[in-house]
Design a protein around this motif. Sequence first.
Motif, PDB file in Angstrom:
ATOM      1  N   LEU A  43    -118.331 -45.362  72.561  1.00  0.00           N
ATOM      2  CA  LEU A  43    -117.589 -45.786  71.377  1.00  0.00           C
ATOM      3  C   LEU A  43    -118.039 -44.990  70.155  1.00  0.00           C
ATOM      4  CD1 LEU A  43    -115.405 -47.813  70.591  1.00  0.00           C
ATOM      5  CD2 LEU A  43    -117.217 -49.485  70.145  1.00  0.00           C
ATOM      6  N   GLY A  44    -119.330 -44.731  70.080  1.00  0.00           N
ATOM      7  CA  GLY A  44    -119.869 -43.950  68.962  1.00  0.00           C
ATOM      8  C   GLY A  44    -119.322 -42.527  68.954  1.00  0.00           C
ATOM      9  N   ALA A  45    -119.201 -41.944  70.143  1.00  0.00           N
ATOM     10  CA  ALA A  45    -118.664 -40.579  70.234  1.00  0.00           C
ATOM     11  C   ALA A  45    -117.199 -40.551  69.801  1.00  0.00           C
ATOM     12  CB  ALA A  45    -118.801 -40.061  71.659  1.00  0.00           C
ATOM     13  N   LEU A  46    -116.448 -41.572  70.202  1.00  0.00           N
ATOM     14  CA  LEU A  46    -115.038 -41.630  69.797  1.00  0.00           C
ATOM     15  C   LEU A  46    -114.923 -41.704  68.281  1.00  0.00           C
ATOM     16  CD1 LEU A  46    -112.149 -43.594  71.399  1.00  0.00           C
ATOM     17  CD2 LEU A  46    -112.535 -43.791  68.952  1.00  0.00           C
ATOM     18  N   ARG A  47    -115.783 -42.512  67.662  1.00  0.00           N
ATOM     19  CA  ARG A  47    -115.707 -42.682  66.209  1.00  0.00           C
ATOM     20  C   ARG A  47    -116.139 -41.420  65.457  1.00  0.00           C
ATOM     21  NH1 ARG A  47    -113.997 -47.508  64.918  1.00  0.00           N
ATOM     22  NH2 ARG A  47    -114.456 -49.342  66.187  1.00  0.00           N
TER      23      ARG A  47
END
Length: 202
Positions: A43-47
């Motif tokens: 999720l952090g990478a997507l953001r």
Amino acid sequence: MPKLIDHESKKLDIAHAAWKILLKEGMGGASVRNIAKEAGITLGALRYYFTTQEELLAYTEDLVHANLAEKTSELFMADLLPREKILRLLIGLLPEGRDGDSAPEARLIFKLNASYSGKSYDRSRDSVYQAVKSVMSNLVMLNLLKKDTDLSLETDRLYLMMDGLAMDLMLQATEMRTDKVRKILATHLDSICKEQHGGDHF
């Protein structure tokens, strides 16, 4: 040495994952968590690539329309007679079923979501609307429309017909066969175009 990741390429990968989720689960399933899982990233990478869900979905919608606009351009370049070219173009912008191009269905999902969320839908950004405008302009340029045809009205009428056919094809899981869709569109085009010499259609 750390692996270099092309920023735009990764954004495209994430958008395609969002596209896939939309087709499987609809807009309700297109959470950033589900999209990240589909894309195989955290999720952090997507953001890092998209700070909000709204930004990601807007990017995905632009990708869908770019896909359809490219398809329209390719069909307009085909070496075919005007009637056949226009029919193939219009049919090509409609849902084709599981094994066909998924962009027409994704486009409709985005359009319906705008209505459900209370947002105004800007059809000037709609690739199908632009394709219909190009079709009508082409008919004018070739002097094929009947005399005194209301161009604005007929553009809207064909656009709404395309949306109706797209919706029906999506809801009926493309049960309506291509030959029937072709006949519906051909009948409409013949009703607004001049008969050629010998009584043939344009």
